[in-house]
Design a protein around this motif. Sequence first.
Motif, PDB file in Angstrom:
ATOM      1  N   PHE A  16       0.944  -1.157   0.025  1.00  0.00           N
ATOM      2  CA  PHE A  16       0.097  -0.061   0.054  1.00  0.00           C
ATOM      3  C   PHE A  16       0.902   1.372   0.177  1.00  0.00           C
ATOM      4  O   PHE A  16       2.052   1.406   0.501  1.00  0.00           O
ATOM      5  CB  PHE A  16      -1.160  -0.259   1.122  1.00  0.00           C
ATOM      6  CG  PHE A  16      -0.461  -0.457   2.388  1.00  0.00           C
ATOM      7  CD1 PHE A  16      -0.014   0.745   3.513  1.00  0.00           C
ATOM      8  CD2 PHE A  16      -0.087  -1.616   2.907  1.00  0.00           C
ATOM      9  CE1 PHE A  16       0.582   0.488   4.659  1.00  0.00           C
ATOM     10  CE2 PHE A  16       0.472  -2.044   4.139  1.00  0.00           C
ATOM     11  CZ  PHE A  16       0.773  -0.852   5.130  1.00  0.00           C
ATOM     12  N   PRO A  17       0.483   2.284  -0.689  1.00  0.00           N
ATOM     13  CA  PRO A  17       1.398   3.501  -0.993  1.00  0.00           C
ATOM     14  C   PRO A  17       1.985   4.235   0.156  1.00  0.00           C
ATOM     15  O   PRO A  17       1.262   4.106   1.255  1.00  0.00           O
ATOM     16  CB  PRO A  17       0.728   4.185  -1.796  1.00  0.00           C
ATOM     17  CG  PRO A  17      -0.547   3.718  -2.408  1.00  0.00           C
ATOM     18  CD  PRO A  17      -0.759   2.498  -1.468  1.00  0.00           C
ATOM     19  N   VAL A  18       3.134   4.775   0.225  1.00  0.00           N
ATOM     20  CA  VAL A  18       3.443   5.592   1.361  1.00  0.00           C
ATOM     21  C   VAL A  18       2.543   6.823   1.453  1.00  0.00           C
ATOM     22  O   VAL A  18       1.865   7.139   0.374  1.00  0.00           O
ATOM     23  CB  VAL A  18       4.785   6.123   1.205  1.00  0.00           C
ATOM     24  CG1 VAL A  18       5.883   5.058   1.446  1.00  0.00           C
ATOM     25  CG2 VAL A  18       4.988   6.624  -0.343  1.00  0.00           C
ATOM     26  N   GLY A  19       2.382   7.378   2.436  1.00  0.00           N
ATOM     27  CA  GLY A  19       1.416   8.418   2.520  1.00  0.00           C
ATOM     28  C   GLY A  19       0.133   8.384   3.089  1.00  0.00           C
ATOM     29  O   GLY A  19      -0.474   8.952   3.911  1.00  0.00           O
ATOM     30  N   ARG A  20      -0.250   6.844   3.352  1.00  0.00           N
ATOM     31  CA  ARG A  20      -1.583   6.405   3.878  1.00  0.00           C
ATOM     32  C   ARG A  20      -1.236   6.553   5.511  1.00  0.00           C
ATOM     33  O   ARG A  20      -0.176   6.025   5.945  1.00  0.00           O
ATOM     34  CB  ARG A  20      -1.876   4.983   3.548  1.00  0.00           C
ATOM     35  CG  ARG A  20      -2.354   4.817   2.186  1.00  0.00           C
ATOM     36  CD  ARG A  20      -3.155   3.409   1.897  1.00  0.00           C
ATOM     37  NE  ARG A  20      -3.414   3.297   0.470  1.00  0.00           N
ATOM     38  CZ  ARG A  20      -4.631   3.498   0.133  1.00  0.00           C
ATOM     39  NH1 ARG A  20      -5.600   3.936   0.944  1.00  0.00           N
ATOM     40  NH2 ARG A  20      -4.906   3.231  -1.093  1.00  0.00           N
ATOM     41  N   HIS A  75      10.101   8.987   4.844  1.00  0.00           N
ATOM     42  CA  HIS A  75       9.726   9.292   3.596  1.00  0.00           C
ATOM     43  C   HIS A  75       9.052  10.553   3.399  1.00  0.00           C
ATOM     44  O   HIS A  75       7.829  10.497   3.812  1.00  0.00           O
ATOM     45  CB  HIS A  75       9.219   8.050   2.962  1.00  0.00           C
ATOM     46  CG  HIS A  75       9.095   8.535   1.353  1.00  0.00           C
ATOM     47  ND1 HIS A  75       7.940   8.892   0.781  1.00  0.00           N
ATOM     48  CD2 HIS A  75       9.959   8.383   0.123  1.00  0.00           C
ATOM     49  CE1 HIS A  75       8.179   9.100  -0.478  1.00  0.00           C
ATOM     50  NE2 HIS A  75       9.269   8.889  -0.846  1.00  0.00           N
ATOM     51  N   ARG A  76       9.695  11.739   3.023  1.00  0.00           N
ATOM     52  CA  ARG A  76       9.286  13.136   2.889  1.00  0.00           C
ATOM     53  C   ARG A  76       8.257  13.401   4.022  1.00  0.00           C
ATOM     54  O   ARG A  76       7.017  13.708   4.076  1.00  0.00           O
ATOM     55  CB  ARG A  76       8.383  13.028   1.572  1.00  0.00           C
ATOM     56  CG  ARG A  76       9.254  12.519   0.360  1.00  0.00           C
ATOM     57  CD  ARG A  76       8.395  12.799  -0.938  1.00  0.00           C
ATOM     58  NE  ARG A  76       9.428  12.623  -1.981  1.00  0.00           N
ATOM     59  CZ  ARG A  76       9.899  13.692  -2.734  1.00  0.00           C
ATOM     60  NH1 ARG A  76       9.658  14.853  -2.577  1.00  0.00           N
ATOM     61  NH2 ARG A  76      10.614  13.166  -3.673  1.00  0.00           N
ATOM     62  N   GLY A  77       8.836  13.158   5.062  1.00  0.00           N
ATOM     63  CA  GLY A  77       8.112  13.664   6.376  1.00  0.00           C
ATOM     64  C   GLY A  77       7.247  12.698   7.131  1.00  0.00           C
ATOM     65  O   GLY A  77       6.847  12.830   8.400  1.00  0.00           O
ATOM     66  N   ASN A  78       7.195  11.450   6.635  1.00  0.00           N
ATOM     67  CA  ASN A  78       6.281  10.413   6.995  1.00  0.00           C
ATOM     68  C   ASN A  78       7.046   9.405   7.839  1.00  0.00           C
ATOM     69  O   ASN A  78       8.312   9.051   7.274  1.00  0.00           O
ATOM     70  CB  ASN A  78       5.412   9.670   6.095  1.00  0.00           C
ATOM     71  CG  ASN A  78       4.299  10.515   5.469  1.00  0.00           C
ATOM     72  OD1 ASN A  78       3.294  11.145   6.017  1.00  0.00           O
ATOM     73  ND2 ASN A  78       4.297  10.796   3.996  1.00  0.00           N
ATOM     74  N   HIS A  79       6.684   8.902   8.832  1.00  0.00           N
ATOM     75  CA  HIS A  79       7.599   8.061   9.677  1.00  0.00           C
ATOM     76  C   HIS A  79       6.697   6.646   9.648  1.00  0.00           C
ATOM     77  O   HIS A  79       6.166   6.387  11.035  1.00  0.00           O
ATOM     78  CB  HIS A  79       8.140   8.456  10.852  1.00  0.00           C
ATOM     79  CG  HIS A  79       8.893   9.863  10.875  1.00  0.00           C
ATOM     80  ND1 HIS A  79       8.401  10.868  10.769  1.00  0.00           N
ATOM     81  CD2 HIS A  79      10.409   9.896  10.984  1.00  0.00           C
ATOM     82  CE1 HIS A  79       9.412  11.924  10.704  1.00  0.00           C
ATOM     83  NE2 HIS A  79      10.487  11.086  10.828  1.00  0.00           N
ATOM     84  N   HIS A  80       6.636   6.018   8.717  1.00  0.00           N
ATOM     85  CA  HIS A  80       5.591   4.838   8.846  1.00  0.00           C
ATOM     86  C   HIS A  80       6.253   3.918   9.330  1.00  0.00           C
ATOM     87  O   HIS A  80       5.074   3.199  10.239  1.00  0.00           O
ATOM     88  CB  HIS A  80       5.583   4.229   7.043  1.00  0.00           C
ATOM     89  CG  HIS A  80       4.872   5.285   6.405  1.00  0.00           C
ATOM     90  ND1 HIS A  80       3.588   5.988   6.523  1.00  0.00           N
ATOM     91  CD2 HIS A  80       5.254   5.858   5.002  1.00  0.00           C
ATOM     92  CE1 HIS A  80       3.143   6.760   5.522  1.00  0.00           C
ATOM     93  NE2 HIS A  80       4.259   6.674   4.789  1.00  0.00           N
TER      94      HIS A  80
END
Length: 557
Positions: free
Chosen positions: A106-110, A133-138
Motif C-alpha cells: 500500500f502506498p506511502v502517505g497512507r 519518507h518525505r516527512g512520514n515515519h511509517h
Amino acid sequence: MTVALHDLLPAELRRTWAVDGTCPDLDLYSLYRARLITDPHHTAILDAKGKLCYTALDRKARSLAAGLAGLGIRPGDVVGIQLPNGRDAVVVDLALAALGAVALPFPVGRGGREAASLLRRSEAVAVIAAAEHRGNHHAADLLAVAGELPALRTVIASGAAPEGALALAKLLRTDPKTLVPARPDPDSAARILVSSGSEAEPKMVAYSHNALAGGRGNFLGSLIPDGRPPRCLFLVPLASAFGSNGTAVTLARHGGTLVLLDAFTPEAALEALVEHQPTHVLGVPTMIRMMLDRMTEGDRPEFTPPTALIVGGSPLDQATAAEARKAFGCPVVNLYGSADGVNCHTGLVDDSSDGEGRPGIAAGHPDPRVADIRIALPGTQELQEVSRGTVGEILARGPMTPLCYVAAPDLDSRYRTADGWVRTGDLGLIDQDGTLRIVGRLKDVVIRGGENISPAEVELELATHPGVRDVVCVGVRDPLMGERLAACVVPREGARITLEELCAHLDTRGLERRKHPERLLVLGELPLTPAGKPDRAALREQCTAQAEEQRPLTPAG
C-alpha cells in the motif's frame, strides 16, 4: 495461511487458461529466475541509486527471503509493504514471491490508522515500511498500533530503524545460500491489491501468480509490438493497483526494466524521460497534464518518443490526449481498469476520434486473454446479458480475474456472481463494432434536490472548454438541496475561469441546466492521493469550506 483466500472462479476454467498458454503457469519468482538466466546482466531497475541488474537484484531478493524465513515467515503468510518506488520495494516483492508468501503493498502517505486496518483484516504477520519518507515515519507509526494487531509479529524498517523495529539492511545481509525457494501453485495467492473504491474501508483483492503474470501480463504484452523487453517509467506507486504491472509483469513476465521515481514531480518525470528513454510511461491524467504544462513553459526536452503513454485511473480527454500525442510523439492509451478485476484499453492505434455523437467514453475492444467483458442487467444475481448497444452494468471475467476479496464475504456476494464474474458497478455498452464505452457509475452520483447527476459526465464536457487544463467535479452538502455540484478546475496558463463562463460552455454542449455546477474552486494543481489519483475527499473539504464562507444559493433551473 494466515487468512482464507479462496478462488471464486471455477477451477476448471482457471486451469483452461494455463493449459492453452494464456497464462504462463509458473510462480512469479520462477518466472523471474527464467528471465535472469536468459540475460543475467540486463538492467532490472533504474532508480535514484542508479542501475541494478537482474543478477544483483536476485541476490538481494534471495538474501532477504532467507532472512524473512529465519523470522518464521512461511508460504501463505501475508506481509504488508509500505515503501516508496525504488529497489527496496522490488526486492521485497521478489523475496516474498520466493517464499511463497502473499505481498500486501500500500502506498506511502497512507495514515497509520488506514494501514492498521489493512494489516488487521488481512492478518498480516509482518510489515516492511519506510523509516522516513518525505516527512512520514511509517515504521514508527505502525509500531505505535502494533498492539492492536494480534497477528502482527514483526515491523521491519527500511532506513534508520526506530526502537522496536528490525532493520531491513540487516536482513539483506543474510546468506542467500540458505534459501530453498518455494514453488507455490501458480493459481494460489501472490499479492493483495488495495482499492479505495466506495467502501468505508479500502477493499483488498487477492490475485494469483497466473492472474498477475498471465492476465495483467497479457495486457502489457499487447502494447509491446516488437516483443522486446520494455523499459517502463512508473509515475504511479508500485504499491497501487496500476503499479502491480511492475515487478510481476514488467520484470517477471516480460524481462524488462523498471524506471522508478521515489515520488512524482513533473520535473523529475521529464528528466527520467530524457535520461532513461523509457518505452512505456504509466501515469494518471493529472500527472500527464502537469508534465504537459512544464513542457510548454520552456523548450521541449529532447527524448526518444516512447512506444506508448498509458493513462489509467480515468480517461484523458480528447483535447489533452491530442496535445500529449504531439508532445510525447507516441500513442496515448486510455486504460479502463481497476483492482477489482477489469481491464480494457484503446491500444496503440493513433485514433483521435472517440465516436462523436456516441454515448460515453471509448475504452477499446475487450481482450479475452486479459478480461472478457459483458454488459448485463444491473442488480441481478447471475449474468443476464443485454443486447449490443444497450446500456447496462459492466461485468468482467478472464485470466486476470482476482481470487476473492480479502476477509470480506459480503463484498464477494455483492460484487461477484456465482460463476465468478466481477460486477464493476460501472455502466456501459458495447457498440456494434465491439467497442466498450463507459457511460458512468451506478453509485457515483450527486443527488441534488432528488435528481441524480453524474460527475463524470459533467467532467467530460467541462474538459472540452479551451481554458480548462484539468477538472474534477464533487458533491458538496447543502441544507436546501441535499447536495450541489462543485467544479474544481485547474485553468490553462493565462486563462481566467468563471462559473458563468463554464455554464455557458455547457449550454453550447447541450448539457441540461440541472447538471451544471453551482460552485467553482480554482486551483493551481489538483491534490493527489498516495496512489496518485485526484484526491476527491480533499477537494470536497475545500469546496465545503469555500461554500460556508459564501452566501447560500437559491435553486438553479
